[in-house]
Scaffold this active site. Structure first.
Site, PDB file in Angstrom:
ATOM      1  N   GLU A  61     -14.699  37.605 -43.159  1.00  0.00           N
ATOM      2  CA  GLU A  61     -13.417  37.507 -43.834  1.00  0.00           C
ATOM      3  C   GLU A  61     -13.456  38.159 -45.219  1.00  0.00           C
ATOM      4  O   GLU A  61     -12.527  38.860 -45.623  1.00  0.00           O
ATOM      5  CB  GLU A  61     -13.003  36.034 -43.975  1.00  0.00           C
ATOM      6  CG  GLU A  61     -12.833  35.314 -42.651  1.00  0.00           C
ATOM      7  CD  GLU A  61     -14.078  34.585 -42.181  1.00  0.00           C
ATOM      8  OE1 GLU A  61     -13.945  33.478 -41.644  1.00  0.00           O
ATOM      9  OE2 GLU A  61     -15.194  35.131 -42.374  1.00  0.00           O
ATOM     10  N   SER A 176     -52.130  46.245 -15.805  1.00  0.00           N
ATOM     11  CA  SER A 176     -50.689  46.009 -15.652  1.00  0.00           C
ATOM     12  C   SER A 176     -49.829  47.085 -16.304  1.00  0.00           C
ATOM     13  O   SER A 176     -48.604  47.020 -16.199  1.00  0.00           O
ATOM     14  CB  SER A 176     -50.318  44.648 -16.258  1.00  0.00           C
ATOM     15  OG  SER A 176     -50.593  44.631 -17.652  1.00  0.00           O
ATOM     16  N   TRP A 178     -48.549  50.789 -16.358  1.00  0.00           N
ATOM     17  CA  TRP A 178     -47.314  50.025 -16.447  1.00  0.00           C
ATOM     18  C   TRP A 178     -46.771  49.809 -15.038  1.00  0.00           C
ATOM     19  O   TRP A 178     -46.694  50.762 -14.255  1.00  0.00           O
ATOM     20  CB  TRP A 178     -46.271  50.761 -17.290  1.00  0.00           C
ATOM     21  CG  TRP A 178     -46.687  50.899 -18.711  1.00  0.00           C
ATOM     22  CD1 TRP A 178     -47.171  52.005 -19.316  1.00  0.00           C
ATOM     23  CD2 TRP A 178     -46.624  49.879 -19.720  1.00  0.00           C
ATOM     24  NE1 TRP A 178     -47.432  51.764 -20.646  1.00  0.00           N
ATOM     25  CE2 TRP A 178     -47.097  50.453 -20.913  1.00  0.00           C
ATOM     26  CE3 TRP A 178     -46.229  48.549 -19.734  1.00  0.00           C
ATOM     27  CZ2 TRP A 178     -47.178  49.728 -22.111  1.00  0.00           C
ATOM     28  CZ3 TRP A 178     -46.308  47.843 -20.913  1.00  0.00           C
ATOM     29  CH2 TRP A 178     -46.776  48.433 -22.091  1.00  0.00           C
ATOM     30  N   ARG A 192     -35.771  41.822 -27.420  1.00  0.00           N
ATOM     31  CA  ARG A 192     -36.496  41.399 -28.619  1.00  0.00           C
ATOM     32  C   ARG A 192     -35.603  41.456 -29.849  1.00  0.00           C
ATOM     33  O   ARG A 192     -35.660  40.579 -30.719  1.00  0.00           O
ATOM     34  CB  ARG A 192     -37.726  42.277 -28.824  1.00  0.00           C
ATOM     35  CG  ARG A 192     -38.829  42.052 -27.809  1.00  0.00           C
ATOM     36  CD  ARG A 192     -40.025  42.957 -28.095  1.00  0.00           C
ATOM     37  NE  ARG A 192     -41.092  42.782 -27.119  1.00  0.00           N
ATOM     38  CZ  ARG A 192     -42.221  43.472 -27.111  1.00  0.00           C
ATOM     39  NH1 ARG A 192     -42.443  44.392 -28.051  1.00  0.00           N
ATOM     40  NH2 ARG A 192     -43.142  43.253 -26.178  1.00  0.00           N
ATOM     41  N   PRO A 305     -47.930  33.764 -16.106  1.00  0.00           N
ATOM     42  CA  PRO A 305     -47.320  32.969 -15.038  1.00  0.00           C
ATOM     43  C   PRO A 305     -47.274  31.475 -15.301  1.00  0.00           C
ATOM     44  O   PRO A 305     -46.329  30.805 -14.886  1.00  0.00           O
ATOM     45  CB  PRO A 305     -48.192  33.292 -13.819  1.00  0.00           C
ATOM     46  CG  PRO A 305     -49.476  33.813 -14.368  1.00  0.00           C
ATOM     47  CD  PRO A 305     -49.119  34.507 -15.631  1.00  0.00           C
TER      48      PRO A 305
END
Length: 371
Positions: A61, A176, A178, A192, A305
Protein backbone atom coordinates in the site's frame (compact mmCIF):
# COMPACT_ATOMS: atom_id res chain seq x y z
CA UNK A 1 -28.43 -6.22 -9.20
CA UNK A 2 -28.24 -2.96 -11.16
CA UNK A 3 -26.06 -2.43 -14.23
CA UNK A 4 -23.85 -0.09 -12.19
CA UNK A 5 -23.41 -2.72 -9.48
CA UNK A 6 -22.48 -5.38 -12.03
CA UNK A 7 -19.99 -2.99 -13.61
CA UNK A 8 -18.41 -2.23 -10.22
CA UNK A 9 -18.15 -5.93 -9.44
CA UNK A 10 -16.41 -6.69 -12.75
CA UNK A 11 -13.95 -3.82 -12.31
CA UNK A 12 -13.22 -4.98 -8.76
CA UNK A 13 -12.14 -8.37 -10.12
CA UNK A 14 -10.16 -6.75 -12.92
CA UNK A 15 -8.15 -4.52 -10.60
CA UNK A 16 -7.70 -7.26 -7.99
CA UNK A 17 -6.29 -9.54 -10.68
CA UNK A 18 -3.74 -6.84 -11.41
CA UNK A 19 -2.90 -6.52 -7.69
CA UNK A 20 -2.28 -10.28 -7.54
CA UNK A 21 0.08 -10.01 -10.53
CA UNK A 22 2.02 -7.33 -8.67
CA UNK A 23 2.17 -9.44 -5.50
CA UNK A 24 3.82 -12.24 -7.47
CA UNK A 25 6.78 -9.95 -8.17
CA UNK A 26 7.75 -10.45 -4.53
CA UNK A 27 7.19 -14.21 -4.70
CA UNK A 28 10.77 -15.16 -3.82
CA UNK A 29 11.87 -12.03 -1.96
CA UNK A 30 9.05 -11.04 0.44
CA UNK A 31 9.47 -13.92 2.92
CA UNK A 32 8.90 -14.21 5.78
CA UNK A 33 6.26 -11.56 5.13
CA UNK A 34 3.26 -12.35 2.93
CA UNK A 35 3.35 -11.53 -0.78
CA UNK A 36 1.08 -8.51 -1.26
CA UNK A 37 0.17 -6.28 -4.18
CA UNK A 38 -1.82 -3.02 -4.31
CA UNK A 39 -3.49 -1.01 -7.07
CA UNK A 40 -4.91 2.50 -6.60
CA UNK A 41 -7.73 3.48 -8.94
CA UNK A 42 -9.34 6.91 -9.40
CA UNK A 43 -12.05 7.75 -11.92
CA UNK A 44 -11.66 4.29 -13.43
CA UNK A 45 -7.92 4.74 -14.06
CA UNK A 46 -4.93 3.22 -12.28
CA UNK A 47 -2.94 6.00 -10.61
CA UNK A 48 -0.52 3.92 -8.55
CA UNK A 49 0.76 0.37 -8.23
CA UNK A 50 2.97 -1.32 -5.68
CA UNK A 51 4.01 -4.56 -4.06
CA UNK A 52 5.97 -5.70 -1.03
CA UNK A 53 9.55 -6.23 -2.21
CA UNK A 54 11.22 -7.63 0.90
CA UNK A 55 11.01 -7.67 4.71
CA UNK A 56 11.78 -4.24 6.14
CA UNK A 57 10.83 -2.47 2.93
CA UNK A 58 7.53 -0.55 2.43
CA UNK A 59 4.38 -2.61 2.28
CA UNK A 60 2.43 -2.77 -0.97
CA UNK A 61 0.00 0.00 0.00
CA UNK A 62 2.82 2.41 0.89
CA UNK A 63 4.66 1.52 -2.32
CA UNK A 64 1.53 2.29 -4.37
CA UNK A 65 0.74 5.53 -2.52
CA UNK A 66 4.26 6.82 -3.19
CA UNK A 67 3.59 6.56 -6.93
CA UNK A 68 0.01 7.81 -6.96
CA UNK A 69 0.28 11.60 -7.02
CA UNK A 70 -3.05 12.72 -5.52
CA UNK A 71 -4.84 9.60 -4.20
CA UNK A 72 -7.65 11.36 -2.32
CA UNK A 73 -10.99 9.77 -3.22
CA UNK A 74 -9.36 6.72 -4.86
CA UNK A 75 -10.11 3.02 -4.37
CA UNK A 76 -7.32 0.76 -3.08
CA UNK A 77 -7.25 -2.86 -4.22
CA UNK A 78 -5.07 -4.95 -1.91
CA UNK A 79 -4.48 -8.70 -1.96
CA UNK A 80 -4.39 -8.91 1.87
CA UNK A 81 -6.21 -6.96 4.57
CA UNK A 82 -4.20 -3.79 5.35
CA UNK A 83 -2.18 -4.10 8.55
CA UNK A 84 -2.99 -2.07 11.67
CA UNK A 85 0.09 -2.68 13.81
CA UNK A 86 3.57 -1.23 14.06
CA UNK A 87 6.24 -3.67 12.88
CA UNK A 88 9.29 -2.71 10.88
CA UNK A 89 6.97 -0.30 9.05
CA UNK A 90 3.96 1.81 10.18
CA UNK A 91 0.36 0.55 9.81
CA UNK A 92 -0.92 0.55 6.22
CA UNK A 93 -4.50 1.16 7.36
CA UNK A 94 -3.40 4.49 8.87
CA UNK A 95 -1.57 5.44 5.65
CA UNK A 96 -4.67 4.76 3.56
CA UNK A 97 -6.80 6.85 5.93
CA UNK A 98 -4.34 9.75 5.92
CA UNK A 99 -4.15 9.65 2.11
CA UNK A 100 -7.92 10.13 1.85
CA UNK A 101 -8.69 6.77 0.24
CA UNK A 102 -12.47 6.48 -0.14
CA UNK A 103 -12.84 2.73 -0.67
CA UNK A 104 -10.72 -0.35 0.07
CA UNK A 105 -11.23 -3.74 -1.60
CA UNK A 106 -9.12 -6.60 -0.27
CA UNK A 107 -8.99 -10.24 -1.29
CA UNK A 108 -8.67 -11.98 2.07
CA UNK A 109 -8.36 -11.19 5.75
CA UNK A 110 -4.96 -11.26 7.44
CA UNK A 111 -4.86 -14.17 9.94
CA UNK A 112 -1.94 -12.61 11.82
CA UNK A 113 -3.31 -12.14 15.38
CA UNK A 114 -1.98 -8.58 15.32
CA UNK A 115 -4.37 -7.81 12.44
CA UNK A 116 -7.19 -10.39 12.04
CA UNK A 117 -9.93 -7.93 11.15
CA UNK A 118 -8.40 -4.97 12.95
CA UNK A 119 -7.22 -3.33 9.75
CA UNK A 120 -10.69 -3.46 8.20
CA UNK A 121 -12.29 -2.22 11.43
CA UNK A 122 -9.97 0.78 11.53
CA UNK A 123 -10.82 1.67 7.94
CA UNK A 124 -14.56 1.38 8.56
CA UNK A 125 -14.28 3.52 11.70
CA UNK A 126 -12.64 6.22 9.55
CA UNK A 127 -15.63 6.22 7.20
CA UNK A 128 -13.99 4.23 4.39
CA UNK A 129 -16.12 1.78 2.41
CA UNK A 130 -14.62 -1.70 2.70
CA UNK A 131 -15.21 -4.81 0.60
CA UNK A 132 -13.63 -8.20 1.39
CA UNK A 133 -13.57 -11.45 -0.56
CA UNK A 134 -12.58 -10.61 -4.14
CA UNK A 135 -10.44 -13.45 -5.63
CA UNK A 136 -9.97 -14.98 -2.19
CA UNK A 137 -8.80 -18.41 -3.35
CA UNK A 138 -6.08 -16.98 -5.59
CA UNK A 139 -4.88 -14.75 -2.76
CA UNK A 140 -4.73 -17.66 -0.33
CA UNK A 141 -2.80 -19.85 -2.80
CA UNK A 142 -0.28 -17.06 -3.23
CA UNK A 143 0.49 -17.13 0.50
CA UNK A 144 -0.32 -20.72 1.43
CA UNK A 145 2.72 -21.00 3.70
CA UNK A 146 1.93 -17.78 5.56
CA UNK A 147 -1.67 -18.88 6.12
CA UNK A 148 -0.54 -22.35 7.23
CA UNK A 149 1.84 -20.85 9.78
CA UNK A 150 -0.63 -18.29 11.09
CA UNK A 151 -3.56 -20.69 11.36
CA UNK A 152 -1.81 -23.93 12.26
CA UNK A 153 1.45 -22.89 13.88
CA UNK A 154 3.60 -24.84 11.38
CA UNK A 155 5.00 -24.12 7.91
CA UNK A 156 3.68 -25.52 4.62
CA UNK A 157 5.81 -28.59 3.90
CA UNK A 158 6.79 -29.81 0.42
CA UNK A 159 8.65 -33.11 0.09
CA UNK A 160 10.76 -33.21 -3.08
CA UNK A 161 11.78 -36.51 -4.69
CA UNK A 162 13.86 -37.30 -7.77
CA UNK A 163 13.54 -40.86 -9.00
CA UNK A 164 13.57 -43.34 -11.84
CA UNK A 165 10.41 -44.85 -13.30
CA UNK A 166 10.72 -47.72 -10.80
CA UNK A 167 11.02 -45.27 -7.87
CA UNK A 168 14.79 -45.60 -7.35
CA UNK A 169 17.02 -42.74 -6.30
CA UNK A 170 20.51 -44.24 -6.67
CA UNK A 171 22.36 -47.29 -7.88
CA UNK A 172 23.59 -49.86 -5.31
CA UNK A 173 26.98 -48.09 -5.44
CA UNK A 174 25.32 -44.83 -4.38
CA UNK A 175 25.72 -43.18 -7.79
CA UNK A 176 22.82 -40.80 -8.40
CA UNK A 177 24.13 -37.91 -10.53
CA UNK A 178 22.16 -37.52 -12.52
CA UNK A 179 18.97 -39.56 -12.67
CA UNK A 180 16.75 -36.61 -13.58
CA UNK A 181 17.32 -34.07 -16.35
CA UNK A 182 18.79 -30.57 -16.19
CA UNK A 183 15.25 -29.21 -16.64
CA UNK A 184 14.11 -30.98 -13.49
CA UNK A 185 17.14 -29.77 -11.55
CA UNK A 186 16.47 -26.20 -12.70
CA UNK A 187 12.91 -26.51 -11.39
CA UNK A 188 14.29 -27.57 -8.00
CA UNK A 189 16.03 -24.18 -7.89
CA UNK A 190 12.57 -22.62 -8.09
CA UNK A 191 11.38 -24.74 -5.15
CA UNK A 192 14.40 -23.71 -3.11
CA UNK A 193 13.82 -20.05 -3.91
CA UNK A 194 10.23 -20.33 -2.67
CA UNK A 195 11.27 -21.95 0.62
CA UNK A 196 12.26 -20.26 3.83
CA UNK A 197 14.07 -23.43 4.91
CA UNK A 198 15.45 -26.57 3.25
CA UNK A 199 15.40 -29.65 5.47
CA UNK A 200 17.60 -32.68 4.96
CA UNK A 201 19.04 -35.52 6.99
CA UNK A 202 22.55 -36.34 8.14
CA UNK A 203 22.69 -39.30 5.75
CA UNK A 204 22.18 -37.07 2.72
CA UNK A 205 24.83 -34.60 3.93
CA UNK A 206 27.38 -37.38 4.51
CA UNK A 207 26.65 -39.14 1.21
CA UNK A 208 26.27 -36.16 -1.14
CA UNK A 209 27.76 -33.09 0.60
CA UNK A 210 25.18 -30.76 -1.03
CA UNK A 211 25.25 -26.96 -0.76
CA UNK A 212 21.41 -26.65 -0.80
CA UNK A 213 21.54 -23.09 -2.13
CA UNK A 214 19.65 -21.06 -4.73
CA UNK A 215 22.10 -20.48 -7.56
CA UNK A 216 19.74 -19.57 -10.40
CA UNK A 217 19.76 -15.78 -10.83
CA UNK A 218 16.27 -15.85 -12.38
CA UNK A 219 14.90 -16.04 -8.86
CA UNK A 220 15.18 -12.82 -6.87
CA UNK A 221 15.69 -13.94 -3.27
CA UNK A 222 16.84 -10.45 -2.19
CA UNK A 223 20.22 -11.89 -1.24
CA UNK A 224 18.81 -14.13 1.50
CA UNK A 225 19.44 -17.85 1.06
CA UNK A 226 17.00 -20.34 2.62
CA UNK A 227 17.93 -21.61 6.05
CA UNK A 228 19.66 -25.01 5.61
CA UNK A 229 18.38 -27.40 8.28
CA UNK A 230 20.05 -30.73 9.10
CA UNK A 231 18.28 -33.38 11.16
CA UNK A 232 21.12 -35.23 12.85
CA UNK A 233 20.06 -37.16 15.98
CA UNK A 234 23.59 -38.29 16.86
CA UNK A 235 25.63 -35.39 15.43
CA UNK A 236 27.33 -37.56 12.81
CA UNK A 237 27.83 -34.60 10.47
CA UNK A 238 31.14 -32.78 10.80
CA UNK A 239 32.91 -30.12 8.67
CA UNK A 240 34.42 -29.49 6.20
CA UNK A 241 31.19 -29.34 4.19
CA UNK A 242 29.93 -27.31 1.24
CA UNK A 243 27.17 -26.00 3.51
CA UNK A 244 29.78 -23.95 5.36
CA UNK A 245 31.54 -22.76 2.20
CA UNK A 246 28.42 -21.22 0.64
CA UNK A 247 26.18 -18.30 1.66
CA UNK A 248 23.37 -18.87 4.13
CA UNK A 249 22.74 -20.01 7.67
CA UNK A 250 22.89 -23.62 8.88
CA UNK A 251 20.76 -25.01 11.70
CA UNK A 252 21.27 -28.51 13.13
CA UNK A 253 18.56 -30.24 15.12
CA UNK A 254 19.86 -33.05 17.30
CA UNK A 255 19.07 -35.17 20.33
CA UNK A 256 22.76 -35.46 21.24
CA UNK A 257 23.51 -33.96 24.65
CA UNK A 258 27.30 -34.12 24.28
CA UNK A 259 28.43 -30.50 23.98
CA UNK A 260 31.82 -31.63 22.74
CA UNK A 261 30.28 -33.22 19.65
CA UNK A 262 28.74 -29.87 18.68
CA UNK A 263 31.90 -27.77 19.02
CA UNK A 264 33.22 -28.25 15.49
CA UNK A 265 29.82 -27.53 13.99
CA UNK A 266 29.45 -24.34 16.00
CA UNK A 267 32.98 -23.28 15.09
CA UNK A 268 32.08 -23.77 11.42
CA UNK A 269 29.09 -21.47 11.83
CA UNK A 270 26.20 -23.82 12.55
CA UNK A 271 23.52 -23.21 15.15
CA UNK A 272 22.61 -26.24 17.26
CA UNK A 273 19.17 -26.91 18.75
CA UNK A 274 18.23 -29.94 20.77
CA UNK A 275 14.83 -31.58 20.26
CA UNK A 276 13.24 -34.77 21.61
CA UNK A 277 13.63 -38.08 19.86
CA UNK A 278 10.70 -39.82 18.21
CA UNK A 279 11.46 -43.47 17.52
CA UNK A 280 14.82 -43.72 15.77
CA UNK A 281 14.66 -40.13 14.56
CA UNK A 282 13.70 -36.69 15.86
CA UNK A 283 10.29 -35.29 16.74
CA UNK A 284 9.19 -33.69 13.45
CA UNK A 285 6.21 -31.95 15.05
CA UNK A 286 8.51 -30.09 17.44
CA UNK A 287 10.93 -29.25 14.62
CA UNK A 288 8.18 -27.74 12.46
CA UNK A 289 6.92 -25.70 15.42
CA UNK A 290 10.46 -24.43 16.00
CA UNK A 291 10.78 -23.44 12.34
CA UNK A 292 7.42 -21.64 12.45
CA UNK A 293 8.68 -19.73 15.50
CA UNK A 294 11.52 -18.55 13.25
CA UNK A 295 8.88 -17.16 10.84
CA UNK A 296 9.46 -19.88 8.25
CA UNK A 297 6.41 -20.10 5.98
CA UNK A 298 7.48 -22.82 3.55
CA UNK A 299 9.75 -25.81 4.12
CA UNK A 300 11.27 -27.87 1.32
CA UNK A 301 12.36 -31.38 2.32
CA UNK A 302 15.24 -32.73 0.22
CA UNK A 303 16.13 -35.93 1.98
CA UNK A 304 16.76 -39.63 1.69
CA UNK A 305 14.14 -42.38 1.79
CA UNK A 306 13.87 -42.64 5.58
CA UNK A 307 13.33 -38.96 6.36
CA UNK A 308 11.13 -38.37 3.31
CA UNK A 309 8.95 -41.28 4.39
CA UNK A 310 8.80 -39.98 7.98
CA UNK A 311 7.33 -36.68 6.78
CA UNK A 312 4.77 -38.48 4.62
CA UNK A 313 3.76 -41.20 7.09
CA UNK A 314 3.61 -38.70 9.94
CA UNK A 315 1.16 -36.54 7.95
CA UNK A 316 3.57 -33.60 8.01
CA UNK A 317 3.77 -33.28 4.20
CA UNK A 318 1.27 -30.87 2.63
CA UNK A 319 2.60 -31.54 -0.87
CA UNK A 320 4.85 -34.05 -2.62
CA UNK A 321 6.69 -33.16 -5.81
CA UNK A 322 8.25 -36.10 -7.61
CA UNK A 323 10.50 -35.72 -10.64
CA UNK A 324 10.30 -39.01 -12.51
CA UNK A 325 12.94 -39.88 -15.12
CA UNK A 326 12.23 -42.44 -17.88
CA UNK A 327 14.91 -44.80 -16.56
CA UNK A 328 14.75 -48.18 -14.86
CA UNK A 329 17.42 -48.88 -12.24
CA UNK A 330 16.34 -52.27 -10.93
CA UNK A 331 15.45 -53.93 -7.65
CA UNK A 332 18.89 -53.67 -6.09
CA UNK A 333 18.99 -49.88 -6.48
CA UNK A 334 18.00 -47.62 -3.61
CA UNK A 335 14.29 -46.97 -3.14
CA UNK A 336 12.76 -43.51 -2.91
CA UNK A 337 10.79 -44.53 0.18
CA UNK A 338 11.73 -46.51 3.29
CA UNK A 339 8.18 -47.58 4.09
CA UNK A 340 6.70 -50.77 5.48
CA UNK A 341 4.11 -52.46 3.30
CA UNK A 342 0.48 -51.95 4.39
CA UNK A 343 -1.33 -55.07 5.61
CA UNK A 344 -3.99 -54.66 2.89
CA UNK A 345 -4.66 -52.31 -0.02
CA UNK A 346 -7.37 -50.68 2.08
CA UNK A 347 -4.57 -49.43 4.34
CA UNK A 348 -2.44 -48.02 1.51
CA UNK A 349 -1.61 -44.34 1.82
CA UNK A 350 -3.59 -42.49 -0.86
CA UNK A 351 -2.59 -39.28 -2.61
CA UNK A 352 -4.25 -37.21 -5.30
CA UNK A 353 -2.69 -35.59 -8.34
CA UNK A 354 -2.67 -31.80 -8.25
CA UNK A 355 -0.58 -31.25 -11.38
CA UNK A 356 1.29 -33.34 -13.95
CA UNK A 357 3.62 -31.83 -16.53
CA UNK A 358 6.68 -32.66 -18.59
CA UNK A 359 10.02 -31.00 -17.85
CA UNK A 360 12.59 -31.88 -20.48
CA UNK A 361 12.51 -35.66 -20.66
CA UNK A 362 11.06 -36.09 -17.16
CA UNK A 363 7.64 -35.82 -15.57
CA UNK A 364 6.94 -33.57 -12.60
CA UNK A 365 4.16 -34.98 -10.46
CA UNK A 366 2.61 -32.73 -7.82
CA UNK A 367 0.52 -34.61 -5.28
CA UNK A 368 -1.30 -33.89 -2.04
CA UNK A 369 -2.64 -36.18 0.69
CA UNK A 370 -6.16 -37.30 -0.17
CA UNK A 371 -8.76 -35.69 2.04
Amino acid sequence: MTTAAVSTDVRDFEFMARALQLAERGYYSAKPNPRVGCVLVKDGRIIGEGYHHAAGMPHAEIDALAKAGEPRGATAYVTLEPCCHHGRTPPCADALIEAGIARVVYAIGDPNPRVDGGGAARLVAAGIEVREGVMTQAAERLNRGFFRRMRGGVPFVTVKLGMSLDARTALPSGESQWITSSSARADVQRLRAEAGAIVTGSGTIIADDPSLTVRDERFDIAGVQPLRVILDPGLRVQPPLKLFETPGEVLVFTANTDNGAATELRDAGAEIERVPRAGSGLDLAVILERLAARNINEVLVEAGPTLAAAFIVGDFADEIIAYVAPKILGDASRSAFALPAPPTLDHARELEFVDVRQLGGDLRLTLAPRG
